[in-house]
Design a protein around this motif. Sequence first.
Motif, PDB file in Angstrom:
ATOM      1  N   ALA A 132       0.863  -1.177   0.000  1.00  0.00           N
ATOM      2  CA  ALA A 132       0.000   0.000   0.000  1.00  0.00           C
ATOM      3  C   ALA A 132       0.900   1.227   0.000  1.00  0.00           C
ATOM      4  CB  ALA A 132      -0.906   0.006   1.232  1.00  0.00           C
ATOM      5  N   GLN A 133       0.354   2.325  -0.456  1.00  0.00           N
ATOM      6  CA  GLN A 133       1.112   3.579  -0.436  1.00  0.00           C
ATOM      7  C   GLN A 133       1.337   3.992   1.015  1.00  0.00           C
ATOM      8  OE1 GLN A 133      -0.702   6.754  -2.639  1.00  0.00           O
ATOM      9  NE2 GLN A 133       0.822   8.241  -1.987  1.00  0.00           N
ATOM     10  N   GLU A 134       2.494   4.587   1.274  1.00  0.00           N
ATOM     11  CA  GLU A 134       2.828   5.005   2.636  1.00  0.00           C
ATOM     12  C   GLU A 134       3.647   6.288   2.608  1.00  0.00           C
ATOM     13  OE1 GLU A 134       4.926   3.172   6.649  1.00  0.00           O
ATOM     14  OE2 GLU A 134       4.752   1.926   4.877  1.00  0.00           O
ATOM     15  N   VAL A 135       3.373   7.159   3.553  1.00  0.00           N
ATOM     16  CA  VAL A 135       4.154   8.384   3.722  1.00  0.00           C
ATOM     17  C   VAL A 135       5.022   8.185   4.953  1.00  0.00           C
ATOM     18  CG1 VAL A 135       4.078  10.864   4.155  1.00  0.00           C
ATOM     19  CG2 VAL A 135       2.356   9.803   2.675  1.00  0.00           C
ATOM     20  N   LYS A 136       6.315   8.417   4.792  1.00  0.00           N
ATOM     21  CA  LYS A 136       7.254   8.256   5.901  1.00  0.00           C
ATOM     22  C   LYS A 136       8.011   9.551   6.128  1.00  0.00           C
ATOM     23  CE  LYS A 136       8.505   3.375   5.799  1.00  0.00           C
ATOM     24  NZ  LYS A 136       8.255   3.083   7.196  1.00  0.00           N
ATOM     25  N   GLU A 137       8.331   9.790   7.382  1.00  0.00           N
ATOM     26  CA  GLU A 137       9.261  10.851   7.743  1.00  0.00           C
ATOM     27  C   GLU A 137      10.453  10.190   8.407  1.00  0.00           C
ATOM     28  OE1 GLU A 137       7.792  14.101  10.073  1.00  0.00           O
ATOM     29  OE2 GLU A 137       6.249  14.587   8.600  1.00  0.00           O
ATOM     30  N   PHE A 138      11.631  10.629   8.010  1.00  0.00           N
ATOM     31  CA  PHE A 138      12.841  10.094   8.617  1.00  0.00           C
ATOM     32  C   PHE A 138      13.872  11.187   8.709  1.00  0.00           C
ATOM     33  CE2 PHE A 138      13.002   9.228   4.086  1.00  0.00           C
ATOM     34  CZ  PHE A 138      14.274   9.625   3.716  1.00  0.00           C
ATOM     35  N   ARG A 139      14.856  10.934   9.530  1.00  0.00           N
ATOM     36  CA  ARG A 139      15.915  11.905   9.794  1.00  0.00           C
ATOM     37  C   ARG A 139      17.254  11.257   9.487  1.00  0.00           C
ATOM     38  NH1 ARG A 139      16.928  14.845  15.632  1.00  0.00           N
ATOM     39  NH2 ARG A 139      19.160  15.166  15.395  1.00  0.00           N
ATOM     40  N   ILE A 140      18.136  12.045   8.899  1.00  0.00           N
ATOM     41  CA  ILE A 140      19.515  11.596   8.701  1.00  0.00           C
ATOM     42  C   ILE A 140      20.413  12.615   9.389  1.00  0.00           C
ATOM     43  CG2 ILE A 140      21.339  11.065   7.053  1.00  0.00           C
ATOM     44  CD1 ILE A 140      19.202  10.340   5.021  1.00  0.00           C
ATOM     45  N   ASN A 141      21.281  12.130  10.270  1.00  0.00           N
ATOM     46  CA  ASN A 141      22.276  12.966  10.934  1.00  0.00           C
ATOM     47  C   ASN A 141      23.581  12.850  10.160  1.00  0.00           C
ATOM     48  OD1 ASN A 141      20.653  13.675  13.325  1.00  0.00           O
ATOM     49  ND2 ASN A 141      20.752  11.490  13.712  1.00  0.00           N
ATOM     50  N   PHE A 142      24.273  13.962   9.999  1.00  0.00           N
ATOM     51  CA  PHE A 142      25.550  14.009   9.297  1.00  0.00           C
ATOM     52  C   PHE A 142      26.614  14.429  10.304  1.00  0.00           C
ATOM     53  CE2 PHE A 142      22.156  14.948   6.317  1.00  0.00           C
ATOM     54  CZ  PHE A 142      22.408  14.052   5.302  1.00  0.00           C
ATOM     55  N   CYS A 143      27.534  13.508  10.634  1.00  0.00           N
ATOM     56  CA  CYS A 143      28.490  13.744  11.714  1.00  0.00           C
ATOM     57  C   CYS A 143      29.916  13.488  11.244  1.00  0.00           C
ATOM     58  CB  CYS A 143      28.188  12.809  12.878  1.00  0.00           C
ATOM     59  SG  CYS A 143      26.447  12.784  13.337  1.00  0.00           S
ATOM     60  N   MET A 144      30.842  14.284  11.781  1.00  0.00           N
ATOM     61  CA  MET A 144      32.266  14.128  11.452  1.00  0.00           C
ATOM     62  C   MET A 144      33.084  14.107  12.735  1.00  0.00           C
ATOM     63  SD  MET A 144      32.807  16.507   8.131  1.00  0.00           S
ATOM     64  CE  MET A 144      34.085  15.464   7.440  1.00  0.00           C
ATOM     65  N   ALA A 145      34.185  13.369  12.689  1.00  0.00           N
ATOM     66  CA  ALA A 145      35.126  13.307  13.810  1.00  0.00           C
ATOM     67  C   ALA A 145      36.449  12.758  13.285  1.00  0.00           C
ATOM     68  CB  ALA A 145      34.573  12.439  14.939  1.00  0.00           C
ATOM     69  N   ASP A 146      37.394  12.556  14.194  1.00  0.00           N
ATOM     70  CA  ASP A 146      38.730  12.073  13.813  1.00  0.00           C
ATOM     71  C   ASP A 146      38.722  10.633  13.314  1.00  0.00           C
ATOM     72  OD1 ASP A 146      39.683  14.517  14.557  1.00  0.00           O
ATOM     73  OD2 ASP A 146      40.451  13.850  16.494  1.00  0.00           O
ATOM     74  N   SER A 147      37.776   9.843  13.795  1.00  0.00           N
ATOM     75  CA  SER A 147      37.700   8.441  13.393  1.00  0.00           C
ATOM     76  C   SER A 147      36.240   8.081  13.151  1.00  0.00           C
ATOM     77  CB  SER A 147      38.274   7.533  14.485  1.00  0.00           C
ATOM     78  OG  SER A 147      37.428   7.570  15.626  1.00  0.00           O
ATOM     79  N   GLU A 148      36.029   6.954  12.473  1.00  0.00           N
ATOM     80  CA  GLU A 148      34.656   6.521  12.209  1.00  0.00           C
ATOM     81  C   GLU A 148      33.934   6.199  13.518  1.00  0.00           C
ATOM     82  OE1 GLU A 148      32.214   3.265   9.574  1.00  0.00           O
ATOM     83  OE2 GLU A 148      34.275   3.723   9.056  1.00  0.00           O
ATOM     84  N   ARG A 149      34.641   5.612  14.448  1.00  0.00           N
ATOM     85  CA  ARG A 149      34.051   5.271  15.743  1.00  0.00           C
ATOM     86  C   ARG A 149      33.583   6.540  16.476  1.00  0.00           C
ATOM     87  NH1 ARG A 149      37.168   1.703  20.241  1.00  0.00           N
ATOM     88  NH2 ARG A 149      35.297   0.669  20.975  1.00  0.00           N
ATOM     89  N   ALA A 150      34.427   7.563  16.481  1.00  0.00           N
ATOM     90  CA  ALA A 150      34.062   8.827  17.132  1.00  0.00           C
ATOM     91  C   ALA A 150      32.914   9.508  16.394  1.00  0.00           C
ATOM     92  CB  ALA A 150      35.274   9.747  17.205  1.00  0.00           C
ATOM     93  N   ALA A 151      32.895   9.400  15.067  1.00  0.00           N
ATOM     94  CA  ALA A 151      31.808  10.000  14.283  1.00  0.00           C
ATOM     95  C   ALA A 151      30.487   9.305  14.585  1.00  0.00           C
ATOM     96  CB  ALA A 151      32.127   9.935  12.799  1.00  0.00           C
ATOM     97  N   LYS A 152      30.506   7.985  14.717  1.00  0.00           N
ATOM     98  CA  LYS A 152      29.282   7.246  15.058  1.00  0.00           C
ATOM     99  C   LYS A 152      28.785   7.645  16.449  1.00  0.00           C
ATOM    100  CE  LYS A 152      29.819   3.247  12.106  1.00  0.00           C
ATOM    101  NZ  LYS A 152      29.975   1.806  11.999  1.00  0.00           N
ATOM    102  N   ALA A 153      29.691   7.780  17.404  1.00  0.00           N
ATOM    103  CA  ALA A 153      29.304   8.202  18.757  1.00  0.00           C
ATOM    104  C   ALA A 153      28.706   9.604  18.725  1.00  0.00           C
ATOM    105  CB  ALA A 153      30.510   8.157  19.689  1.00  0.00           C
ATOM    106  N   ARG A 154      29.300  10.466  17.923  1.00  0.00           N
ATOM    107  CA  ARG A 154      28.789  11.833  17.791  1.00  0.00           C
ATOM    108  C   ARG A 154      27.380  11.822  17.185  1.00  0.00           C
ATOM    109  NH1 ARG A 154      31.059  16.810  18.138  1.00  0.00           N
ATOM    110  NH2 ARG A 154      30.359  18.392  16.652  1.00  0.00           N
ATOM    111  N   CYS A 155      27.143  10.958  16.203  1.00  0.00           N
ATOM    112  CA  CYS A 155      25.815  10.848  15.591  1.00  0.00           C
ATOM    113  C   CYS A 155      24.774  10.345  16.592  1.00  0.00           C
ATOM    114  CB  CYS A 155      25.862   9.936  14.368  1.00  0.00           C
ATOM    115  SG  CYS A 155      25.997  10.835  12.810  1.00  0.00           S
ATOM    116  N   GLU A 156      25.176   9.454  17.473  1.00  0.00           N
ATOM    117  CA  GLU A 156      24.240   8.982  18.506  1.00  0.00           C
ATOM    118  C   GLU A 156      23.832  10.135  19.417  1.00  0.00           C
ATOM    119  OE1 GLU A 156      25.713   5.493  20.513  1.00  0.00           O
ATOM    120  OE2 GLU A 156      25.985   4.438  18.606  1.00  0.00           O
ATOM    121  N   GLN A 157      24.774  11.033  19.718  1.00  0.00           N
ATOM    122  CA  GLN A 157      24.450  12.221  20.513  1.00  0.00           C
ATOM    123  C   GLN A 157      23.528  13.145  19.732  1.00  0.00           C
ATOM    124  OE1 GLN A 157      28.365  13.738  21.313  1.00  0.00           O
ATOM    125  NE2 GLN A 157      28.593  12.537  23.197  1.00  0.00           N
ATOM    126  N   PHE A 158      23.819  13.353  18.441  1.00  0.00           N
ATOM    127  CA  PHE A 158      22.981  14.201  17.591  1.00  0.00           C
ATOM    128  C   PHE A 158      21.544  13.694  17.551  1.00  0.00           C
ATOM    129  CE2 PHE A 158      25.849  16.556  14.316  1.00  0.00           C
ATOM    130  CZ  PHE A 158      26.581  17.103  15.350  1.00  0.00           C
TER     131      PHE A 158
END
Length: 164
Positions: A132-158
């Motif tokens: 069936a047709q569906e309308v969705k709303e979603f959010r994408i956070n864009f985060c940067m840091a010194d490492s991928e691990r730090a960027a992922k942690a920053r995105c969790e905070q965002f």
Amino acid sequence: MMVALKLQSSALILSASFMLYAPLTNAQQGAGTTHFQELSSSLDNAQSADSSEDTAPPSPWQRANFHPPLYPKSMALNGIEGCAVYQTTISDKGDVESLSVIRSVPDNLEKAALLQSAELLKWQLPPGSEPAQEVKEFRINFCMADSERAAKARCEQFAALPCS
């Protein structure tokens, strides 16, 4: 003797210009990551509006590709972080009929770059679901840091902060 002096002076200019550009290169080598978060869908609204009826609920379209959406290149090159809230209409065949940016932080983010990251999302039905047709709303956070691990942690905070 004069030729040796010229070569030495060129070497100094070269290393000085290398040092001038080194911080820019190091900043661009930081890890950028995105974080997808579904906010609402027509499924949520339909179930809460009429939970007593035994009709099949609208299709619960889910992401088919689970790799993170792309970090817009223009944002990454400029070290820009933020978030965007999108609205999409998914047809009963799973095609994206519309996609728009509802809001973003900072609000001057380039909408075309934001849409490029979300246009690559594909949708699928879980087994046993009715299309069936569906309308969705979603959010994408864009985060940067010194490492991928730090960027992922920053995105969790965002993700805990409002995108408004």
